[in-house]
Design a protein around this motif. Sequence first.
Motif, PDB file in Angstrom:
ATOM      1  N   GLN A 128      17.323  -1.514 -35.032  1.00 47.99           N
ATOM      2  CA  GLN A 128      15.785  -1.313 -34.493  1.00 47.99           C
ATOM      3  C   GLN A 128      15.604  -2.962 -34.960  1.00 47.99           C
ATOM      4  OE1 GLN A 128      13.962  -1.428 -38.386  1.00 47.99           O
ATOM      5  NE2 GLN A 128      12.263  -2.850 -36.845  1.00 47.99           N
ATOM      6  N   LEU A 129      14.325  -3.650 -34.136  1.00 49.31           N
ATOM      7  CA  LEU A 129      14.117  -5.116 -34.681  1.00 49.31           C
ATOM      8  C   LEU A 129      12.613  -4.999 -35.044  1.00 49.31           C
ATOM      9  CD1 LEU A 129      14.716  -8.029 -34.109  1.00 49.31           C
ATOM     10  CD2 LEU A 129      14.088  -8.174 -32.096  1.00 49.31           C
ATOM     11  N   TYR A 130      12.397  -5.631 -36.046  1.00 47.68           N
ATOM     12  CA  TYR A 130      11.525  -6.401 -36.738  1.00 47.68           C
ATOM     13  C   TYR A 130      11.041  -7.915 -36.456  1.00 47.68           C
ATOM     14  CZ  TYR A 130      10.844  -2.502 -39.966  1.00 47.68           C
ATOM     15  OH  TYR A 130      10.145  -1.301 -40.440  1.00 47.68           O
ATOM     16  N   VAL A 131      10.172  -8.465 -35.290  1.00 49.79           N
ATOM     17  CA  VAL A 131       9.628  -9.437 -35.416  1.00 49.79           C
ATOM     18  C   VAL A 131       9.386  -9.822 -36.238  1.00 49.79           C
ATOM     19  CG1 VAL A 131       8.309 -11.061 -33.680  1.00 49.79           C
ATOM     20  CG2 VAL A 131       9.144  -9.241 -32.836  1.00 49.79           C
ATOM     21  N   MET A 132      10.289 -11.232 -36.623  1.00 52.06           N
ATOM     22  CA  MET A 132      10.189 -11.761 -38.004  1.00 52.06           C
ATOM     23  C   MET A 132       9.243 -13.576 -37.289  1.00 52.06           C
ATOM     24  SD  MET A 132      12.374 -10.521 -39.706  1.00 52.06           S
ATOM     25  CE  MET A 132      12.389 -11.595 -40.959  1.00 52.06           C
ATOM     26  N   LYS A 133       8.625 -13.986 -39.020  1.00 53.32           N
ATOM     27  CA  LYS A 133       7.820 -15.116 -38.236  1.00 53.32           C
ATOM     28  C   LYS A 133       8.486 -16.251 -37.432  1.00 53.32           C
ATOM     29  CE  LYS A 133       4.036 -14.702 -40.860  1.00 53.32           C
ATOM     30  NZ  LYS A 133       3.601 -14.436 -42.890  1.00 53.32           N
ATOM     31  N   ASP A 134      10.443 -16.323 -38.143  1.00 55.11           N
ATOM     32  CA  ASP A 134      10.917 -16.945 -37.799  1.00 55.11           C
ATOM     33  C   ASP A 134      11.229 -16.442 -36.996  1.00 55.11           C
ATOM     34  OD1 ASP A 134      13.404 -18.952 -37.206  1.00 55.11           O
ATOM     35  OD2 ASP A 134      14.257 -18.658 -39.923  1.00 55.11           O
ATOM     36  N   ARG A 135      11.031 -16.996 -35.646  1.00 51.72           N
ATOM     37  CA  ARG A 135      11.167 -16.322 -34.070  1.00 51.72           C
ATOM     38  C   ARG A 135      12.899 -16.642 -33.515  1.00 51.72           C
ATOM     39  NH1 ARG A 135       7.147 -14.291 -30.833  1.00 51.72           N
ATOM     40  NH2 ARG A 135       5.769 -13.548 -32.844  1.00 51.72           N
ATOM     41  N   GLY A 136      13.351 -18.018 -34.447  1.00 48.70           N
ATOM     42  CA  GLY A 136      14.747 -18.272 -34.253  1.00 48.70           C
ATOM     43  C   GLY A 136      15.263 -17.770 -34.682  1.00 48.70           C
ATOM     44  N   ALA A 209      19.816 -12.060 -45.551  1.00 47.24           N
ATOM     45  CA  ALA A 209      20.033 -12.230 -47.130  1.00 47.24           C
ATOM     46  C   ALA A 209      20.035 -14.084 -46.645  1.00 47.24           C
ATOM     47  CB  ALA A 209      20.914 -11.832 -48.346  1.00 47.24           C
ATOM     48  N   ALA A 210      21.452 -14.144 -45.017  1.00 50.90           N
ATOM     49  CA  ALA A 210      21.359 -15.413 -45.284  1.00 50.90           C
ATOM     50  C   ALA A 210      20.979 -16.561 -45.373  1.00 50.90           C
ATOM     51  CB  ALA A 210      23.232 -15.428 -44.505  1.00 50.90           C
ATOM     52  N   ALA A 211      19.881 -16.377 -44.244  1.00 46.16           N
ATOM     53  CA  ALA A 211      19.035 -17.342 -43.339  1.00 46.16           C
ATOM     54  C   ALA A 211      17.654 -17.396 -44.345  1.00 46.16           C
ATOM     55  CB  ALA A 211      18.981 -17.003 -42.223  1.00 46.16           C
ATOM     56  N   VAL A 212      16.854 -15.860 -44.557  1.00 46.62           N
ATOM     57  CA  VAL A 212      15.505 -16.095 -44.962  1.00 46.62           C
ATOM     58  C   VAL A 212      15.836 -16.214 -46.475  1.00 46.62           C
ATOM     59  CG1 VAL A 212      13.899 -14.361 -44.965  1.00 46.62           C
ATOM     60  CG2 VAL A 212      15.095 -14.151 -43.002  1.00 46.62           C
ATOM     61  N   PRO A 213      14.337 -17.247 -46.397  1.00 45.33           N
ATOM     62  CA  PRO A 213      14.842 -17.368 -47.703  1.00 45.33           C
ATOM     63  C   PRO A 213      13.434 -16.246 -48.631  1.00 45.33           C
ATOM     64  CG  PRO A 213      12.902 -18.672 -46.560  1.00 45.33           C
ATOM     65  CD  PRO A 213      13.878 -18.192 -45.389  1.00 45.33           C
TER      66      PRO A 213
END
Length: 378
Positions: A128-136, A209-213
């Motif tokens: 399941q995907l949520y679209v995050m602000k960080d599109r990358g 955890a690894a990529a989102v602040p």
Amino acid sequence: MRVLNSIADLREVARRRVPRSIFEYVDHGSYDELTFNRNLSDLKALRFRQRVLVDVTSQSLRKDILGVTSSMPLAIAPTGLTGLVHRDGEILAAQAAEAFGVPFCLSTVSVCSIEDVREATTAPFWFQLYVMKDRGYTASLMDRAEAAGCPVLLLTVDIPVSGLRRRDAKNGLAVPPRLTLRNALDIATKPSWAFGVMMGKRKTFGNLAAAVPHTGVATLSQWISTQFDASVTWKDFEEIRRRWKGKLVIKGILDAEDAKRAVLLGADGVVVSNHGGRQLDGAPSSIAALPRVVEAVAGRSEVFFDGGIRSGQDILKAVALGANAALTGRAFLYGLGAAGRAGVTSALEIMAREMQVSLALTGCNDVRDVTPEILSRD
Ligand SMILES: Cc1cc2nc3c(=O)[nH]c(=O)nc-3n(C[C@H](O)[C@H](O)[C@H](O)COP(=O)(O)O)c2cc1C
């Protein structure tokens, strides 16, 4: 020994084993819980036609879901932070689903990561995907799901902003969970949970955890509002459709016009859902919305249903109103909280048994033959 023969029984055991802030995160809805309650009461209000003197000795609950035969018309819904309900919760639920022969869907905001679940299972699972602000980062999640062999992407669209879940705010639900003065006594009375989750290595967002602040967050809703992208539109849906090669299912549709548009833009499936009454309070129940969506889709994609499933009878009612299959959120979480993997299996077994008996008592043998005719107008 305690007899557990309903989802309500599993809920009661989970309530005693899981700390209050986490149990209430699972157990409640948004604002005044009007939609949450209607999901339950509207399903309950539907009635079956009791039919007699039909040979019902050869029952089948098997059904195809997006091209794969499932042992019953049910999938495990994506639920965030399942690994806080029980240590390694997502892995245990995925394993239980695999053994039972139903699909499991992993949430973007899971505790166990895509790779953790992939390693612990052999059957393909949905993501399941949520679209995050960080599109990358959003795109990288899709790549990871593809690399893990996920055949289905479920895009959840009903949470551009987060509905207030009053209990979470009051309980100060934090990720990772914290031992505070306020919850110390509660946690002290839940030793098996504390030993499992607090001592375990996974207790925050495994995929992020690894990529989102800012993952050490004060409250869940604060975190959602900083990370989820409120500017998501149908254009993004089109872009995701272009990019994702597998099946694409859109989750969080209540409106016939939205359903038509999703199908036009290439959705393979539509989940009629109000996020289990956790988002727009005052929206119709999912079961009230289901027939309109089924009519709008008109067989051009599969229609799924979630919201309020607490029994096999509920699943059967959703199928009778045109859902190809239902998804379950809280019912499996209660099982997980009560007894880990065995508890999820119990939840699935309870619902399968209930569905089978009800199918027989409506005079049907095969769940694929179910139509609205099994429902009573009285
Ligand atoms: C604790 C909890 C967490 C959830 N997290 C997510 C999530 O991360 N992604 C998502 O698409 N839906 C999420 N949902 C919604 C479920 O996928 C599903 O729509 C809902 O639980 C169905 O209602 P039910 O719990 O009455 O079965 C969550 C639901 C619950 C109860």
